[in-house]
Design a protein around this motif. Structure first.
Motif, PDB file in Angstrom:
ATOM      1  N   ASP A   1       4.317  56.015  26.900  1.00  0.00           N
ATOM      2  CA  ASP A   1       4.733  54.629  26.660  1.00  0.00           C
ATOM      3  C   ASP A   1       6.229  54.547  26.380  1.00  0.00           C
ATOM      4  OD1 ASP A   1       2.260  53.637  26.958  1.00  0.00           O
ATOM      5  OD2 ASP A   1       2.010  52.976  24.863  1.00  0.00           O
ATOM      6  N   VAL A   2       6.825  53.410  26.732  1.00  0.00           N
ATOM      7  CA  VAL A   2       8.243  53.191  26.442  1.00  0.00           C
ATOM      8  C   VAL A   2       8.378  51.928  25.598  1.00  0.00           C
ATOM      9  CG1 VAL A   2      10.473  52.637  27.466  1.00  0.00           C
ATOM     10  CG2 VAL A   2       9.013  54.349  28.539  1.00  0.00           C
ATOM     11  N   GLU A   3       9.079  52.052  24.495  1.00  0.00           N
ATOM     12  CA  GLU A   3       9.271  50.905  23.601  1.00  0.00           C
ATOM     13  C   GLU A   3      10.769  50.704  23.345  1.00  0.00           C
ATOM     14  OE1 GLU A   3       7.160  48.920  21.952  1.00  0.00           O
ATOM     15  OE2 GLU A   3       5.187  49.894  22.294  1.00  0.00           O
ATOM     16  N   THR A   4      11.155  49.480  23.025  1.00  0.00           N
ATOM     17  CA  THR A   4      12.530  49.229  22.628  1.00  0.00           C
ATOM     18  C   THR A   4      12.526  48.566  21.262  1.00  0.00           C
ATOM     19  OG1 THR A   4      13.340  48.998  24.891  1.00  0.00           O
ATOM     20  CG2 THR A   4      14.638  47.947  23.174  1.00  0.00           C
ATOM     21  N   VAL A   5      13.276  49.123  20.346  1.00  0.00           N
ATOM     22  CA  VAL A   5      13.416  48.497  19.031  1.00  0.00           C
ATOM     23  C   VAL A   5      14.889  48.147  18.814  1.00  0.00           C
ATOM     24  CG1 VAL A   5      13.075  48.735  16.559  1.00  0.00           C
ATOM     25  CG2 VAL A   5      11.481  49.840  18.136  1.00  0.00           C
ATOM     26  N   ASP A   6      15.177  46.873  18.830  1.00  0.00           N
ATOM     27  CA  ASP A   6      16.556  46.384  18.655  1.00  0.00           C
ATOM     28  C   ASP A   6      16.978  46.412  17.191  1.00  0.00           C
ATOM     29  OD1 ASP A   6      18.086  45.716  20.764  1.00  0.00           O
ATOM     30  OD2 ASP A   6      17.117  43.784  21.140  1.00  0.00           O
ATOM     31  N   GLY A   7      18.235  46.155  16.948  1.00  0.00           N
ATOM     32  CA  GLY A   7      18.646  45.857  15.581  1.00  0.00           C
ATOM     33  C   GLY A   7      19.287  47.006  14.834  1.00  0.00           C
ATOM     34  N   PHE A   8      19.505  48.131  15.512  1.00  0.00           N
ATOM     35  CA  PHE A   8      20.168  49.253  14.831  1.00  0.00           C
ATOM     36  C   PHE A   8      21.613  49.442  15.285  1.00  0.00           C
ATOM     37  CE2 PHE A   8      15.651  50.460  14.455  1.00  0.00           C
ATOM     38  CZ  PHE A   8      15.586  50.669  13.089  1.00  0.00           C
ATOM     39  N   SER A   9      22.187  48.410  15.905  1.00  0.00           N
ATOM     40  CA  SER A   9      23.535  48.565  16.462  1.00  0.00           C
ATOM     41  C   SER A   9      24.570  48.814  15.376  1.00  0.00           C
ATOM     42  CB  SER A   9      23.934  47.313  17.247  1.00  0.00           C
ATOM     43  OG  SER A   9      25.282  47.427  17.630  1.00  0.00           O
ATOM     44  N   GLY A  10      25.596  49.551  15.714  1.00  0.00           N
ATOM     45  CA  GLY A  10      26.719  49.754  14.806  1.00  0.00           C
ATOM     46  C   GLY A  10      27.700  48.595  14.863  1.00  0.00           C
ATOM     47  N   HIS A  11      27.443  47.658  15.791  1.00  0.00           N
ATOM     48  CA  HIS A  11      28.343  46.512  15.940  1.00  0.00           C
ATOM     49  C   HIS A  11      27.767  45.291  15.249  1.00  0.00           C
ATOM     50  CE1 HIS A  11      31.235  48.031  18.906  1.00  0.00           C
ATOM     51  NE2 HIS A  11      30.231  48.783  19.345  1.00  0.00           N
ATOM     52  N   ALA A  12      28.656  44.494  14.678  1.00  0.00           N
ATOM     53  CA  ALA A  12      28.259  43.174  14.213  1.00  0.00           C
ATOM     54  C   ALA A  12      27.743  42.383  15.403  1.00  0.00           C
ATOM     55  CB  ALA A  12      29.462  42.457  13.596  1.00  0.00           C
ATOM     56  N   ASP A  13      26.698  41.573  15.203  1.00  0.00           N
ATOM     57  CA  ASP A  13      26.278  40.668  16.271  1.00  0.00           C
ATOM     58  C   ASP A  13      27.130  39.400  16.188  1.00  0.00           C
ATOM     59  OD1 ASP A  13      25.239  39.319  14.119  1.00  0.00           O
ATOM     60  OD2 ASP A  13      23.222  39.102  14.961  1.00  0.00           O
ATOM     61  N   ARG A  14      26.846  38.439  17.044  1.00  0.00           N
ATOM     62  CA  ARG A  14      27.648  37.225  17.079  1.00  0.00           C
ATOM     63  C   ARG A  14      27.781  36.590  15.689  1.00  0.00           C
ATOM     64  NH1 ARG A  14      29.147  33.003  20.589  1.00  0.00           N
ATOM     65  NH2 ARG A  14      29.840  31.307  19.275  1.00  0.00           N
ATOM     66  N   GLN A  15      26.628  36.560  14.964  1.00  0.00           N
ATOM     67  CA  GLN A  15      26.666  35.981  13.627  1.00  0.00           C
ATOM     68  C   GLN A  15      27.579  36.783  12.714  1.00  0.00           C
ATOM     69  OE1 GLN A  15      24.971  33.055  12.973  1.00  0.00           O
ATOM     70  NE2 GLN A  15      26.436  33.185  11.289  1.00  0.00           N
ATOM     71  N   GLY A  16      27.481  38.106  12.809  1.00  0.00           N
ATOM     72  CA  GLY A  16      28.298  38.979  11.970  1.00  0.00           C
ATOM     73  C   GLY A  16      29.783  38.821  12.270  1.00  0.00           C
ATOM     74  N   LEU A  17      30.106  38.703  13.558  1.00  0.00           N
ATOM     75  CA  LEU A  17      31.512  38.524  13.943  1.00  0.00           C
ATOM     76  C   LEU A  17      32.051  37.213  13.383  1.00  0.00           C
ATOM     77  CD1 LEU A  17      31.339  39.664  17.698  1.00  0.00           C
ATOM     78  CD2 LEU A  17      32.375  40.928  15.812  1.00  0.00           C
ATOM     79  N   GLU A  18      31.250  36.167  13.526  1.00  0.00           N
ATOM     80  CA  GLU A  18      31.690  34.872  12.989  1.00  0.00           C
ATOM     81  C   GLU A  18      31.849  34.937  11.478  1.00  0.00           C
ATOM     82  OE1 GLU A  18      29.844  31.155  14.103  1.00  0.00           O
ATOM     83  OE2 GLU A  18      29.428  31.981  16.103  1.00  0.00           O
TER      84      GLU A  18
END
Lengths: 639, 639
Positions: B572-589
Motif C-alpha cells: 500500500d502507498v499512503e501520503t501523510v501531509d503536514g510535516f513540511s519544514g516550510h511555513a504554509d501560506r498561513q504561516g508565511l502571512e
C-alpha cells in the motif's frame, strides 16, 4: 584560424561567387560595422550600379568597396580626371587622396552634384580613375568645429583604421553565451533631470547609452563605478551609444577614455561635431570657474577618433547579438531615438533620448514607428500633470509683439539662448518675420557659440526638417545665411558699437544667464528702460536667469579683475514660452499613443520625481501598459 | 601606518585605560570579526568576571582574551590542573593545547559543566593555568562529520589564523565610499524554487547571500557570471552569508573558492557541519551518476576553513558598513533569518531564508522581531492561494493510525525521508508515540545519511526547540538516543535481516525516491501487500516518488551489474501531509503580520511564479506594503 578569419574567408567566397568572373577580390576585412571589400578591378565593380546594393542585401552587411592599392592611378593624373567629371557648380573646395585605402575625400559646396543621380557621378569617377570617392559638404558658414574634426580625422587616419579594424573584429566575434536575457541598468537621470546614462546588457554584450553631467549639481555624475557599469574595467563595455550632443547626455563620455575605454562611440555625424564643440566648451567653462576638469581635451579627441557615425534608419551591427538603428528624435540637430534589436528576434528596446513629438521649424517630429519594440525607455522632462506648453504659433506671435513694441520705442531686444537648437529655431522665426514684414528689418547679432553651432547646422541640412532642407538644397535660399545675421566676433568693442547703435536683436549664450557674453549684454542694455530681455527657454532653480525672471533687479556683477559691482536692472523682462526642444506632456503622451507597435513596458526616466511618477501612472491608466519610474542603480530584466 | 594599524593602536590604548594597572596588554589584533587581546597577565584578567563584557560593550566589538605565549605554563602541568578543576561528570573526552594562541580546546560530553555558572569554571581554569579554555560538545552519537570538521580545523589551525587575520583587516578597513545606497540583486530563486542567491551591495561592500543548486534542473545555477556578482572577479565579494545547509542554498559555495574567492563564509556552526556533509554527498551523487562535479572535495574543505561561525543573536561586523545578525528560522538545524544593519542607521534588510513560522517538535518557530527592518526578502515556497497544510497534530494522528494498521497485519512501514530535518522530526514523533503507547514498540531503522544527520543534531542541542534542548541537557533523556533507533550500517545483509524479521519502521533516503538505500527497501518490501510505504514530504515533478504516489505500480529497477528488471509494487502507498519544514501560506502571512517592526517593502522570492505572485499581491492588499515578485537578474535599490 580565429572565428572572424573563418567568417571573412566565407564572406570572400560568397562575394566571389556573386560578382562577375572578371572581377578579382583581393581582400575582405571589417572596419567597425562595415565590411570592406578590396578589388583589383574597381572600374569593373563600379560599372554595375546595383552590385554593391545586391551584395549588401545578400550578406546583410554594410559594404564599402575599395581598390587594391596596387591598381591605383597616380593622384596627379586622377585629380585631373576627377575635376573634369565633377560639374563646376558642385563647388569642390578640397580633394584629398588616401593611397592606403584608395579613397578620395571630396569636399564640395553641393555634395549632391558630386554624387549624381543615384550615385552615377561617383561611379563615373571610379570607372575613370579606380579610386573610391567619398563626399562631404563644405560648410556654407565656415565652421571651425567641422574643419577641426575633419582635419583631426585626416591626420589620425591610420590609427583610426587600426581602431576600426579592432572594433570590427570585436563586433563580429563568435557569440559565446548560451543563455538569453536582456537587462537595463539605470546609472543616472532617474527621478531627476541630468546625468543620463544606462547600461543595456545581454549575456554576450554590454552597451552604455549616454553619459552626461548634471547641470547645477557639481559632482553628481552617473554611477559608473558600480560593477555592472565600469566596475570590472572600462573595457568590459562593448559600445557607447549617444542619443544627442547635449552635455547632460554627452559630457562624461571622454572620461570613459581616461578610464581606459577604447571601443566605439555610435552617434550621428552632427552629434559627433556638436558633442566635440560642447565638450571642449565644458572644459573651458570648468577652467574659467577654477574647477579641475574631469578630463583633458586629449580625451575629447580620443572620443572623436572612436566615433562611428550612424545615419538615421541604417541598421548597424554593434555586437554579435545586437543591432542598432537611430531615428530622428526632433530634439536637436542629429538627436536620435535609439532602437536596439537583440538576438535573433529575441527582444527590442528603444531609448527615446530627448524628443520633440511635433514638427518644429527646424526638425521633423520624433519617429515612433519600429519593426518591433517591447520596451521603451522614455524621457519625461515635461511629464508632470500640468506640463502643457503654449502652442508655438501663439509663442511666435507674442515674441513678434514684444519685438515690435521695443522697436517702436527705439529699444533693443536681448534673448539669452542655448547655442544648440533653440537659437536656430529663433533665427528661423526672425528671418521669416522680417521677410514677411511682421517685424521690421534690423540686425540680429549672434554672440557666444551660437554662430558656430549654426554653422554646424548648415553643414548637415539632411538632418533638418524636410521643407527647410529642400529650401537649402534646391532653392539656394538658406535662411541661416540671411544678411541680418551678424556674428559678434569683435569682442567688447563690437558689443559697445551695437549698444550705441540702432534697434536690434541680440541672441547670446548662456541660456540661463549663468556666464558667457550674455553677462556683457546685461551691462550694455540693462540700465535702459526702453530695452527688453526676453526669456524663451527653461530657467533652472538657482540660476541668475530664474532670479531675473522672478523680478530681481539688483544684479551683482563681477567686473574686470574681479572687482564686484551691482547693476540695477531698468530694462523690461518678458518670458515667452513654447520654444522648448522637449515634447510637453501632450507630446509625450502622443508619442506613446501613436507609437507603432505599442510597447509592452515603459520605463519613465529623465524627469523630476513627480513628473516621472505622474507620467508613469498616466501611461498605465490610459494605455494599460506596464510602466515603471525607476530609481538610479536599479536593474530591470525584460526577457 | 595603515588605518587598521592606527585603529588597533587606539583600541590598545583604550583597553589599557580600562583594565587595572597591573594587567599588561602585549598585543591587540583582529581575527575575522573578533578583537583578540593578548595579555601577559591572563590570570589577573580572568579574576574580574565582568571585565571582558565591559570591554566588549565599551568598544562595541566581540572580544577574545589570550595569554601572551611567553607566560604560559607547560601543557603537561596545565593539563593536570585543568582536569582537577573540571568535575568528572563533565565527561571530558579530549584536551588539546595550542601554544601559539594559548588556547585549550576542551571536548566534553557536558560542556555546561566545563563552563560553569556564568563561565565561572572557565575563569577558574584561566586563573589557575593562564591558558584560555574553549569548549565543544562531544557528540552524544558519534558523528564522523563533526569529528572530520574538528580534526581538519585543528590541522589547518595556523593557516586558518592567517585567513582570519586577513579577513579581520578587511572587515575593519577604513570606509572609502562617500556615497550612500543599498541594493539587492537577484541571482536565483526568483519565480522558481532552487538556486537561491542574492547580492546585497553598498558603495563600500558586496555580500553574497546563499549560492545553491536547483534540484532536478541540471545546469541551472545562480547567475554568478554577471558583473554585479563575480564578473569582476570572485574576490570582489566581501563575504558569503549562508542561511542554512540545504543544497538549494549551499551547493555551489565551494565553486566560489574554485573561482578564487578566499573570504569568509558566515553561518551557524551546525550549518557549517551539515553543509559539509551535504556538499560531499552532492559530489558523491554526481560521481555515481557519471556527471562531472562542478568542484572537488578540496573546495569543500576550503569552504569549511573559511567559515566563521555565528551564534543566533550575536551582532557581527562583516564590513566597515555592515553588521550581520542571525536568528532562528525554524526550518532545519542551524537555519537562520539573516538581518543586515547597514551604515550607521542607514538601512536594514532581513533575508528570511527558508522558515517555519510555528514551533515544530524540533525547533522553535522563526524569529521575526528586529530592532529595525525596512525591507524583507521573503521565501514564498507555499505562498500560493491554496497552499494550506494539514495541522501537524492531525498528521501525526494519521501517521500513527497507518503504523498501527500495518503492525496489526504483521507488515512493515517504510518512509522515504530527507536526511536533514524531516527525519529527526519523525524520530521525535515515533519515540513519543512508543513511549506513550500510541503505537507498539518496534525497531525504527535509519538508513542512508539519516543517522549521521541525527548525530549532528545531537551535537548542537542549543539549536533545538527549548523544551527538547532542556530534556537533553537536564533530564538526560535525549530522545534521539532511544533504543528503538537502529543505524543500518551493515549494508544489504542487514537490510535482508530486517526484511525477514518482525514488524518495524524504516526511515530511508532519498526523500523523493530518486536513488540511495530507499531503492533497496522498495525491493525488499515492495512485493508484500501487508507492507506500507508512507510519503511525508513534498515529491517533485518527475521523481519516482511522485510517480509511486500517483499510482504507478510497475517500477523499473536497475539491478546489480546494471541488469534491469521491473518490480511490481504490491504494498500500500499512503501520503501523510503536514510535516513540511516550510511555513504554509498561513504561516508565511503570520510571519509578516506579527513581524516587529513591520517592513516597508517585501521581495517575494523562492516560490513558483504563481506562488510569489499570489503572495506578493496578498501582502500588498492585506498590509498595504510595497511588495515585489522579482525576476532573476534584477536589482532593487532601497535607499
Amino acid at each position: 584560424m580565429s572565428s572572424v578569419e573563418r567568417q571573412l574567408d566565407d564572406l570572400q567566397a560568397e562575394i566571389e561567387a556573386e560578382v562577375p568572373g572578371d572581377i578579382t577580390i583581393s581582400d575582405v576585412t571589417y572596419e567597425g560595422p562595415e565590411l570592406v571589400v578590396y578589388t583589383r578591378d574597381p572600374k569593373e565593380f563600379a560599372s554595375d550600379g546595383d552590385l554593391v546594393r545586391r551584395l549588401a542585401s545578400k550578406l546583410r552587411k554594410r559594404i564599402t568597396v575599395r581598390p587594391d592599392p596596387d591598381v591605383l592611378s597616380h593622384p596627379r593624373d586622377a585629380e585631373e580626371q576627377v575635376r573634369k567629371i565633377i560639374p563646376d557648380e558642385a563647388g569642390v573646395t578640397d580633394l584629398d587622396f588616401h593611397a592606403d585605402t584608395g579613397e578620395i575625400v571630396i569636399e564640395a559646396e553641393k555634395p549632391g552634384m558630386v554624387i549624381g543621380r543615384h550615385g552615377s557621378t561617383l561611379r563615373e569617377i571610379t570607372q575613370a580613375v579606380g579610386w573610391t570617392p567619398e563626399v562631404v559638404r563644405t560648410p556654407p558658414i565656415e565652421s571651425s568645429t567641422v574643419s577641426n574634426v575633419r582635419n583631426f580625422l585626416k591626420q589620425e587616419r591610420d590609427e583610426r583604421r587600426d581602431v576600426l579594424e579592432r572594433i570590427g573584429r570585436q563586433i563580429h566575434r563568435e557569440e559565446m553565451a548560451d543563455d538569453e536575457w536582456v537587462r537595463v541598468t539605470t546609472l543616472g537621470c532617474c527621478r531627476e533631470v541630468g546625468r543620463a546614462s544606462f547600461i543595456l546588457s545581454t549575456p554576450e554584450t554590454r552597451v552604455l547609452i549616454d553619459c552626461g553631467d548634471k547641470p547645477g549639481a557639481e559632482g553628481e555624475v552617473p554611477y559608473l563605478q558600480v560593477p555592472e557599469a565600469l566596475g570590472a574595467g572600462a573595457n568590459t563595455i562593448d559600445a557607447v551609444v549617444l542619443t544627442h550632443a547635449h552635455l547632460d547626455h554627452s559630457a562624461l563620455i571622454p572620461l570613459l577614455f581616461k578610464y581606459g575605454y577604447d571601443g566605439p562611440v555610435y552617434c550621428t555625424e552632427p552629434t559627433r561635431d556638436l558633442m566635440g564643440l560642447l565638450q571642449l566648451d565644458y572644459l573651458d567653462v570648468a577652467a574659467k570657474e577654477g574647477r579641475a576638469p574631469p578630463y583633458e581635451s586629449e580625451q575629447v579627441r580620443e572620443t572623436i577618433k572612436h566615433t562611428i557615425p550612424i545615419e538615421y534608419g541604417d541598421v548597424t551591427d554593434i555586437a554579435p547579438d545586437m543591432k542598432l538603428t537611430m531615428h530622428n528624435a526632433g530634439h536637436i540637430l542629429g538627436s536620435a531615438v535609439c532602437h536596439f534589436h537583440i538576438g535573433d528576434g529575441l527582444y527590442n528596446v528603444a531609448f527615446s533620448g530627448d524628443i520633440h513629438y511635433d514638427d518644429t521649424r527646424l526638425f521633423n517630429g520624433a519617429v515612433n514607428e519600429f519593426p518591433r519594440v517591447e520596451t521603451l525607455v522614455m524621457e519625461s522632462t515635461y511629464g508632470g500633470r500640468n506640463d502643457y506648453q503654449t502652442d508655438q504659433e501663439d509663442s511666435e506671435r507674442k515674441l513678434k509683439e514684444v519685438i515690435n513694441e521695443t522697436y517702436e520705442r527705439d529699444g533693443k531686444v536681448v534673448i539669452p539662448a542655448f547655442a544648440v537648437g533653440r537659437s536656430q529655431e529663433l533665427m528661423l522665426v526672425l528671418e521669416e518675420a522680417m521677410r514677411t514684414g511682421d517685424i521690421p528689418e534690423m540686425p540680429v547679432h549672434l554672440d557666444g557659440m551660437i554662430w558656430e553651432a549654426t554653422a554646424i547646422h548648415t553643414t548637415y541640412p539632411e538632418y533638418l526638417r524636410d521643407d527647410l532642407r529642400d529650401r537649402i538644397f534646391h532653392d539656394d535660399e538658406n535662411p541661416f545665411l540671411a544678411e541680418q545675421f551678424n556674428h559678434i566676433d569683435g569682442g567688447e568693442e563690437e558689443r559697445q558699437e551695437v549698444a550705441d547703435g540702432d534697434p536690434c536683436i541680440v541672441l547670446s549664450t548662456s541660456g540661463m544667464v549663468t556666464g558667457g557674453p550674455i553677462m556683457s549684454w546685461l551691462r550694455h542694455f540693462g540700465s535702459d528702460p526702453d530695452n527688453r530681455m526676453v526669456f524663451v527657454g527653461y530657467q533652472a532653480q538657482g540660476t541668475l536667469g530664474r532670479r531675473i525672471q522672478n523680478g530681481w533687479d539688483e544684479i551683482p556683477m563681477s567686473g574686470d579683475r574681479s572687482r564686484s559691482s551691482t547693476l540695477t536692472l531698468e530694462m523690461d523682462v518678458e518670458t515667452v514660452d513654447g520654444f522648448s526642444g522637449h515634447a510637453d506632456r501632450q507630446g509625450l503622451e502622443n508619442f506613446v499613443r501613436t507609437m507603432n507597435p505599442r510597447p509592452e513596458k515603459v520605463l519613465c526616466v529623465h524627469g523630476d520625481e513627480s513628473s516621472v511618477q505622474d507620467f508613469s501612472s498616466a501611461l498605465y491608466h490610459e494605455f494599460n501598459m506596464r510602466t515603471f519610474a525607476p530609481k538610479n542603480l536599479e536593474t530591470f530584466r525584460f526577457e
